[in-house]
Design a protein around this motif. Sequence first.
Motif, mmCIF file in Angstrom:
data_model
loop_
_atom_site.group_PDB
_atom_site.id
_atom_site.type_symbol
_atom_site.label_atom_id
_atom_site.label_comp_id
_atom_site.label_asym_id
_atom_site.label_seq_id
_atom_site.Cartn_x
_atom_site.Cartn_y
_atom_site.Cartn_z
ATOM 1 N N ILE A 229 0.815 -1.165 0.176
ATOM 2 C CA ILE A 229 -0.186 -0.106 -0.019
ATOM 3 C C ILE A 229 0.774 1.055 0.018
ATOM 4 O O ILE A 229 1.988 1.076 0.498
ATOM 5 N N ALA A 230 0.434 2.187 -0.847
ATOM 6 C CA ALA A 230 1.296 3.495 -0.817
ATOM 7 C C ALA A 230 0.373 4.495 -1.090
ATOM 8 O O ALA A 230 -0.654 4.559 -1.444
ATOM 9 N N GLY A 231 0.784 5.758 -0.569
ATOM 10 C CA GLY A 231 0.104 6.832 -0.847
ATOM 11 C C GLY A 231 0.899 8.435 -0.222
ATOM 12 O O GLY A 231 1.930 8.086 0.446
ATOM 13 N N GLU A 232 0.386 9.248 -0.749
ATOM 14 C CA GLU A 232 1.052 10.508 -0.549
ATOM 15 C C GLU A 232 0.355 11.557 0.107
ATOM 16 O O GLU A 232 -0.854 11.514 -0.119
ATOM 17 N N SER A 233 0.857 12.422 1.156
ATOM 18 C CA SER A 233 -0.130 13.412 1.859
ATOM 19 C C SER A 233 -1.243 12.555 2.450
ATOM 20 O O SER A 233 -1.169 11.822 3.226
ATOM 21 N N ALA A 234 -2.656 13.173 2.344
ATOM 22 C CA ALA A 234 -3.648 12.485 2.902
ATOM 23 C C ALA A 234 -3.560 10.948 2.819
ATOM 24 O O ALA A 234 -3.966 10.239 3.401
ATOM 25 N N GLY A 235 -2.931 10.675 1.733
ATOM 26 C CA GLY A 235 -2.879 9.105 1.040
ATOM 27 C C GLY A 235 -1.811 8.437 2.173
ATOM 28 O O GLY A 235 -2.104 7.417 2.502
ATOM 29 N N GLY A 236 -0.719 9.189 2.778
ATOM 30 C CA GLY A 236 0.304 9.016 3.597
ATOM 31 C C GLY A 236 -0.448 8.639 4.674
ATOM 32 O O GLY A 236 -0.222 7.643 5.548
ATOM 33 N N TYR A 237 -1.384 9.512 5.101
ATOM 34 C CA TYR A 237 -2.181 9.522 6.340
ATOM 35 C C TYR A 237 -2.744 8.274 6.553
ATOM 36 O O TYR A 237 -3.025 7.605 7.597
ATOM 37 N N ASN A 238 -3.498 7.973 5.433
ATOM 38 C CA ASN A 238 -4.244 6.679 5.260
ATOM 39 C C ASN A 238 -3.455 5.551 5.311
ATOM 40 O O ASN A 238 -3.806 4.502 5.976
ATOM 41 N N VAL A 239 -2.291 5.478 4.425
ATOM 42 C CA VAL A 239 -1.392 4.344 4.856
ATOM 43 C C VAL A 239 -1.082 4.010 6.193
ATOM 44 O O VAL A 239 -1.111 3.084 7.021
ATOM 45 N N MET A 240 -0.792 5.239 6.961
ATOM 46 C CA MET A 240 -0.517 4.849 8.439
ATOM 47 C C MET A 240 -1.704 4.763 9.295
ATOM 48 O O MET A 240 -1.517 3.991 10.272
ATOM 49 N N SER A 241 -2.817 4.939 8.717
ATOM 50 C CA SER A 241 -4.134 4.643 9.651
ATOM 51 C C SER A 241 -4.374 3.029 9.371
ATOM 52 O O SER A 241 -5.115 2.262 10.155
ATOM 53 N N LEU A 242 -4.169 2.418 8.180
ATOM 54 C CA LEU A 242 -4.270 1.154 8.262
ATOM 55 C C LEU A 242 -3.039 0.230 8.931
ATOM 56 O O LEU A 242 -3.432 -0.938 9.306
ATOM 57 N N ILE A 243 -1.921 0.993 9.142
ATOM 58 C CA ILE A 243 -0.945 0.375 9.948
ATOM 59 C C ILE A 243 -1.595 0.171 11.288
ATOM 60 O O ILE A 243 -1.230 -0.939 11.984
ATOM 61 N N ILE A 244 -2.376 1.030 11.791
ATOM 62 C CA ILE A 244 -2.835 1.168 13.125
ATOM 63 C C ILE A 244 -4.279 0.506 13.070
ATOM 64 O O ILE A 244 -5.199 0.920 13.983
ATOM 65 N N SER A 245 -4.570 -0.272 12.179
ATOM 66 C CA SER A 245 -6.228 -0.503 11.916
ATOM 67 C C SER A 245 -6.371 -2.068 12.205
ATOM 68 O O SER A 245 -5.675 -2.707 11.426
ATOM 69 N N PRO A 246 -6.865 -2.403 13.204
ATOM 70 C CA PRO A 246 -7.182 -3.978 13.407
ATOM 71 C C PRO A 246 -7.954 -4.421 12.228
ATOM 72 O O PRO A 246 -7.785 -5.532 11.888
ATOM 73 N N ALA A 247 -8.837 -3.775 11.586
ATOM 74 C CA ALA A 247 -9.621 -4.093 10.514
ATOM 75 C C ALA A 247 -9.000 -4.195 9.216
ATOM 76 O O ALA A 247 -9.317 -5.165 8.373
ATOM 77 N N THR A 337 -12.514 -0.025 16.677
ATOM 78 C CA THR A 337 -12.913 -1.147 15.782
ATOM 79 C C THR A 337 -12.096 -1.132 14.219
ATOM 80 O O THR A 337 -11.363 -1.893 13.850
ATOM 81 N N VAL A 338 -12.245 0.012 13.790
ATOM 82 C CA VAL A 338 -11.478 0.335 12.278
ATOM 83 C C VAL A 338 -10.003 0.742 12.801
ATOM 84 O O VAL A 338 -9.056 0.518 12.157
ATOM 85 N N ILE A 339 -10.034 1.915 13.757
ATOM 86 C CA ILE A 339 -8.765 2.440 13.905
ATOM 87 C C ILE A 339 -8.556 2.056 15.402
ATOM 88 O O ILE A 339 -9.393 2.269 16.140
ATOM 89 N N HIS A 340 -7.110 1.694 15.709
ATOM 90 C CA HIS A 340 -7.000 1.508 17.153
ATOM 91 C C HIS A 340 -7.277 2.534 18.208
ATOM 92 O O HIS A 340 -6.896 3.876 17.912
ATOM 93 N N SER A 341 -7.858 2.322 19.424
ATOM 94 C CA SER A 341 -8.286 3.596 20.154
ATOM 95 C C SER A 341 -7.034 3.999 20.686
ATOM 96 O O SER A 341 -7.429 5.323 21.299
ATOM 97 N N ASP A 342 -6.094 3.506 20.621
ATOM 98 C CA ASP A 342 -4.739 4.357 21.214
ATOM 99 C C ASP A 342 -4.264 5.374 20.060
ATOM 100 O O ASP A 342 -3.393 6.340 20.357
ATOM 101 N N GLY A 343 -4.809 5.274 18.948
ATOM 102 C CA GLY A 343 -3.994 6.509 17.856
ATOM 103 C C GLY A 343 -2.783 6.181 17.585
ATOM 104 O O GLY A 343 -2.269 5.076 17.591
ATOM 105 N N ALA A 344 -1.912 7.262 17.492
ATOM 106 C CA ALA A 344 -0.556 7.079 17.324
ATOM 107 C C ALA A 344 0.064 6.402 18.185
ATOM 108 O O ALA A 344 1.129 5.713 17.969
#
Length: 542
Positions: A229-247, A337-344
């Motif tokens: 998975i790859a993305g830039e700017s908000a796409g990069g934010y979304n990549v990192m959100s998938l890193i911390i996504s249990p789903a 559920t989608v994003i870990h409750s601890d965030g960063a």
Amino acid sequence: MANNHYRVLRLFRLTALFFAAFVLVLQAGIAQAKQNKHKHRGRHGRLGTIIELREGLIEGFEDENDTWSWQGIPYAKPPVGNRRWKAPKSPKPWKGILETKELSSECSQFNINGDFLGSEDCLYLNVWRPATQERDLPVYVWIHGGGNSTGSASYPQSYGNKLAAKANMVVVTINYRLGPMGWFIHESIEDDDPLNSSGNYGTLDIIKSLKWVKKNIADFGGNPRNVTIAGESAGGYNVMSLIISPAAAGLFHKAVSQSGAVTVTSVEDGKINADTAIANIIADDPEADPEDFDEPHEQPDLACYLKNKSAQDIFSAYPAGSGGMLAQFKYIFTDGTVIHSDGAAALENPDNYNQVPIILSNTKEEAKAFITARYGQIPDFLYQLLATIMSQNMRNNSVDSIAAVMSVHESQPDIYAFQLDYGAYNPDGFNAWPTQVESPPDSGNFKNLAIMLGAGHALDVPFFFNNWIYFGGTGPFTEENRPGFEALSEDMITYLATFTRTGEPQNPEEIQWLPWSNDEAGPKRILFDADNVDSIIEMSYE
């Protein structure tokens, strides 16, 4: 004689009928042969432009750079009507062959001119691959940027045929719901399904597209067990959100976050943000009375009211930001559920996030893309100083702070970082961008593009896709500097291609890209630059 004439006439008619039937059978056989030439049914059939998905057949086309392309493939049902603010569902099967030869509409959004465009019916993706019979190719899924409120997989800068050909991989670009269509959390639209109540519908769209890839990409010759998975700017934010996504666990195997960060919002703050937007929607509606929705038991009425408002009405409840983006818009909620409750903070425990090899990056002068309005309004030296300080802070958020936390864990695979220096202002040496450009021509108004644009935000996207478009135009890419930026693009794509295959970005023609080290004197990032002739690549220990 009459009988003989009748027999001859009858024989002629039978012969004509036989010949006509023969021609029809022959034509059908030729058509079937043509279709079979481009058909792939099952894991071991021939690859071609006709693909059999579980929902039905699709037909792409032969694209440039000796690639095949499929565009506008539905990966979910349209999120309209009662499906607005719901987790995406698989598309319905179709009959016949669905032509997938045109890029789909962008998702609902404002453009840079303040015009509202796009559609809520936008959950489509695009696929490119080399026009060969090679299978088990690495899969590269691109998530576009735009502040999660603008942008599209259909934009020409991320058209994937060149990258697919040069890297010899399957390239997938995706649309996902944007703005408050994609991220909106409020009591009125909650139900018993935690996914539907998460508010993270844009994130769920991206996850749904990865599930589609896992299920279908082998039919395009891609390897579903090797997805980057790859993305830039908000796409990069979304990549990192998938890193911390249990789903999202198990749906990708490598990641590239370009100018991204771990950007999240608490559920409480998300609901406050939604309350403000709802109040603005009602205030702008002459037929609505705020008192109609004051009581808790009136929440279902509010949900119905919101679902019957147009997407433009809902977007308009947020102040306009720069470049068509929304200001004061919150997204990526730590719902648990989608994003870990601890965030960063989830990155501090290796059990709380999806550990994969990762590339983190920034451009040297990120901030210039956000302060160009100040160019000419303040002295050049102050403009450059402001950009340098702001860009350093952005690098810390995008790369240094994330790498430092993740690389502590022994179980975390290697982390790599790069910085794009191309275009950065160099007062004492070579500058890739012109330092004196008359804009517009014959105006006498000269601009120093090296100072104004520099190595700005999103400049790395053209280098990976080999499409020379920057913020909608060709900008400072000229025939004079083409040999240098083309050479750098080739080298960067080579590093990326090896990363998608091995998890280690390397280029046999260039220096070794060393992983990030927390040691004070250890390697930190590779620097990508070029002059007008060739690439200039070196490791940085700072």
